[in-house]
Scaffold this motif. Sequence first.
Motif, mmCIF file in Angstrom:
data_model
loop_
_atom_site.group_PDB
_atom_site.id
_atom_site.type_symbol
_atom_site.label_atom_id
_atom_site.label_comp_id
_atom_site.label_asym_id
_atom_site.label_seq_id
_atom_site.Cartn_x
_atom_site.Cartn_y
_atom_site.Cartn_z
ATOM 1 N N PRO A 13 0.819 -1.218 0.000
ATOM 2 C CA PRO A 13 0.000 0.000 0.000
ATOM 3 C C PRO A 13 0.849 1.262 0.000
ATOM 4 N N LEU A 14 1.972 1.193 0.697
ATOM 5 C CA LEU A 14 2.836 2.376 0.802
ATOM 6 C C LEU A 14 3.331 2.842 -0.561
ATOM 7 N N PHE A 15 3.589 1.897 -1.465
ATOM 8 C CA PHE A 15 4.208 2.248 -2.742
ATOM 9 C C PHE A 15 3.248 2.213 -3.935
ATOM 10 N N SER A 16 2.101 1.577 -3.747
ATOM 11 C CA SER A 16 1.176 1.505 -4.868
ATOM 12 C C SER A 16 0.660 2.901 -5.172
ATOM 13 N N GLY A 17 0.445 3.171 -6.421
ATOM 14 C CA GLY A 17 -0.057 4.488 -6.787
ATOM 15 C C GLY A 17 1.046 5.512 -6.935
ATOM 16 N N MET A 18 2.261 5.063 -6.744
ATOM 17 C CA MET A 18 3.405 5.967 -6.876
ATOM 18 C C MET A 18 3.756 6.058 -8.366
ATOM 19 N N ALA A 19 4.109 7.252 -8.808
ATOM 20 C CA ALA A 19 4.512 7.407 -10.208
ATOM 21 C C ALA A 19 5.770 6.580 -10.475
ATOM 22 N N PRO A 20 5.840 5.946 -11.655
ATOM 23 C CA PRO A 20 6.976 5.062 -11.951
ATOM 24 C C PRO A 20 8.332 5.740 -11.778
ATOM 25 N N ASP A 21 8.425 7.010 -12.192
ATOM 26 C CA ASP A 21 9.752 7.638 -12.070
ATOM 27 C C ASP A 21 10.106 7.920 -10.608
ATOM 28 N N HIS A 52 13.794 -0.965 5.541
ATOM 29 C CA HIS A 52 13.869 -2.367 5.142
ATOM 30 C C HIS A 52 12.507 -2.834 4.652
ATOM 31 N N VAL A 53 12.524 -3.649 3.613
ATOM 32 C CA VAL A 53 11.297 -4.282 3.153
ATOM 33 C C VAL A 53 11.545 -5.788 3.116
ATOM 34 N N LEU A 54 10.793 -6.520 3.913
ATOM 35 C CA LEU A 54 10.921 -7.972 3.878
ATOM 36 C C LEU A 54 10.145 -8.486 2.672
ATOM 37 N N VAL A 55 10.880 -8.987 1.693
ATOM 38 C CA VAL A 55 10.267 -9.447 0.447
ATOM 39 C C VAL A 55 9.862 -10.911 0.565
ATOM 40 N N PRO A 77 6.309 -11.378 5.110
ATOM 41 C CA PRO A 77 6.346 -10.678 3.827
ATOM 42 C C PRO A 77 4.931 -10.415 3.308
ATOM 43 N N VAL A 78 4.659 -9.386 2.548
ATOM 44 C CA VAL A 78 5.608 -8.329 2.238
ATOM 45 C C VAL A 78 5.301 -7.169 3.180
ATOM 46 N N ALA A 79 6.308 -6.678 3.859
ATOM 47 C CA ALA A 79 6.067 -5.576 4.781
ATOM 48 C C ALA A 79 7.354 -4.796 5.013
ATOM 49 N N TYR A 92 18.018 2.332 15.490
ATOM 50 C CA TYR A 92 17.120 1.196 15.661
ATOM 51 C C TYR A 92 16.709 1.173 17.129
ATOM 52 N N GLN A 93 15.535 0.744 17.391
ATOM 53 C CA GLN A 93 15.139 0.593 18.793
ATOM 54 C C GLN A 93 15.077 -0.885 19.151
ATOM 55 N N LEU A 94 15.160 -1.703 18.142
ATOM 56 C CA LEU A 94 14.982 -3.136 18.319
ATOM 57 C C LEU A 94 16.085 -3.863 17.569
ATOM 58 N N SER A 95 16.326 -5.080 17.988
ATOM 59 C CA SER A 95 17.216 -5.961 17.241
ATOM 60 C C SER A 95 16.373 -6.810 16.308
ATOM 61 N N ALA A 96 17.016 -7.350 15.284
ATOM 62 C CA ALA A 96 16.286 -8.168 14.315
ATOM 63 C C ALA A 96 17.090 -9.410 13.976
ATOM 64 N N ARG A 97 16.394 -10.498 13.841
ATOM 65 C CA ARG A 97 17.028 -11.703 13.316
ATOM 66 C C ARG A 97 16.080 -12.400 12.349
ATOM 67 N N THR A 98 16.670 -13.112 11.392
ATOM 68 C CA THR A 98 15.849 -13.886 10.476
ATOM 69 C C THR A 98 15.436 -15.179 11.160
ATOM 70 N N LEU A 99 14.214 -15.591 10.944
ATOM 71 C CA LEU A 99 13.756 -16.891 11.434
ATOM 72 C C LEU A 99 13.820 -17.929 10.320
ATOM 73 N N GLN A 100 13.754 -17.429 9.099
ATOM 74 C CA GLN A 100 13.895 -18.292 7.930
ATOM 75 C C GLN A 100 14.850 -17.584 6.961
ATOM 76 N N THR A 101 15.242 -18.298 5.922
ATOM 77 C CA THR A 101 15.958 -17.649 4.830
ATOM 78 C C THR A 101 15.100 -16.484 4.343
ATOM 79 N N SER A 102 15.699 -15.318 4.219
ATOM 80 C CA SER A 102 14.894 -14.128 3.928
ATOM 81 C C SER A 102 15.553 -13.242 2.892
ATOM 82 N N GLN A 103 14.703 -12.599 2.128
ATOM 83 C CA GLN A 103 15.166 -11.590 1.188
ATOM 84 C C GLN A 103 14.697 -10.233 1.668
ATOM 85 N N ILE A 104 15.632 -9.321 1.775
ATOM 86 C CA ILE A 104 15.305 -8.002 2.310
ATOM 87 C C ILE A 104 15.807 -6.920 1.377
ATOM 88 N N LEU A 105 14.887 -6.013 1.061
ATOM 89 C CA LEU A 105 15.248 -4.869 0.230
ATOM 90 C C LEU A 105 15.602 -3.713 1.150
#
Lengths: 230, 230
Positions: A13-21, A52-55, A77-79, A92-105
Amino acid sequence: MRESEKEIVRSLPLFSGMAPDHFEIMLKGSFLQKFPATVVLFSEQDHTDFLHVLVDGQVELFANANNREGTMTLIKPVATFVLASALADGAYQLSARTLQTSQILMIPAENIREVMALDSDFAQKTIVELAECYHGVVRAYKNIKLRTAVERLANYLLVQNRRQGDNDGLVLPVEKRTLASMLGMTPENLSRAFNTLKPYGVVIDGAEISLNNLSDLETLAKPSAHIDAN
Amino acid sequence: MRESEKEIVRSLPLFSGMAPDHFEIMLKGSFLQKFPATVVLFSEQDHTDFLHVLVDGQVELFANANNREGTMTLIKPVATFVLASALADGAYQLSARTLQTSQILMIPAENIREVMALDSDFAQKTIVELAECYHGVVRAYKNIKLRTAVERLANYLLVQNRRQGDNDGLVLPVEKRTLASMLGMTPENLSRAFNTLKPYGVVIDGAEISLNNLSDLETLAKPSAHIDAN
DNA sequence: CGACGATTTGAATAGGATCAATGGGAGTGG
DNA sequence: CCACTCCCATTGATCCTATTCAAATCGTCG
């Protein structure tokens, strides 16, 4: 970054409707990274300049204090995550770890600010996204402050049941010890909480849970639109 | 609304540096209202289209669930509140009551959005304010999830001591029962927590607290920059 | 099979809540 | 000014919830 991956990100939702350029400006200098499971991505005291975007995969946000550790939230995903940190002071206020193999943008925070200045619609969406993150934490805070462990579990089961299609059952999306930490209790106590719910029609078979008496469970749980997410 | 009151509002980081005509646009349709103490301003389920600014007095944000009630945070002048609700869907997530006679400025949310579109610097400041609100709740959430009641009290005392000028003592700004609720415990338990802290140099005389052994208290409290506010 | 970690169960303990009763101040009215 | 009242705060006793420690069981994977 492949077109198909771009489309996944664009579907938020954050990016939808955004102009391509504008979207391209935002992605300039961004990179998609793959992480194995059980990797710490960053720690509370670290500093970031990336949204970060968890893909794909699963990420846990957690915190430490006084030799204790607690799961604060789980990202599926996707968030986006760490939006507030990226936009504000970068801490950062929090630490993060992957629980599974993850792709992050990783998107440079500077790009977000740049596009926000160009695109007031996107700025508005960013505000709304941030406000929703805020409400999410407020819900979590109310949950732990006003409910007992058994009530938190019962409401969690009801929410998952709804999200998974109202089939009077659900599959736990995480290990029980992680669920326990997220619900603010020990694994032993979670196990006992499940037993406490047995008389309310809750049957446990590994990660598969059946809810055979929703109305009794709801009477116990007292779900609230002001605490439980959709 | 008097000029002096406008200046008070303008002194907030959120509004400082705003062009005078933008500030006037924002205040158009705003109104300053005075409330007696112990008045409920709004409830969780209500809906708002106003950003609130506490100009004078004291306000408590609280929530109810399962026949329980808990203080979520205390607002002291001069500060905005319900920013996220005003900017997003308009749903309050919390109830509010005055603890003292209070003056509250209500700014139409529409005005905020209007000026944000005109003034990208203000938009950026709004984002930062919102991000800070978010971090505040995350801190509160970590606090209650990772610390015991005695630790929360000890850290509260250390923060108040710092805020009140590092004079090895402080005056409680609220009634003890409200403090108890904010720290997530019963009044009885707060009373006992104070007793637990006596061996750590904490002397209680009504609302006046002396801290006679800061280093021992800190050893117990284990303050953390990632939980305790400044 | 064997090893390791997750989960469950049991027993003991600690942290906190509840219920009940008492003490203490602030405000009110005589 | 004093007595009265009301509510806050404290203390004691007890109960309940949840944690800790220990041990057994279960599952997965090499």
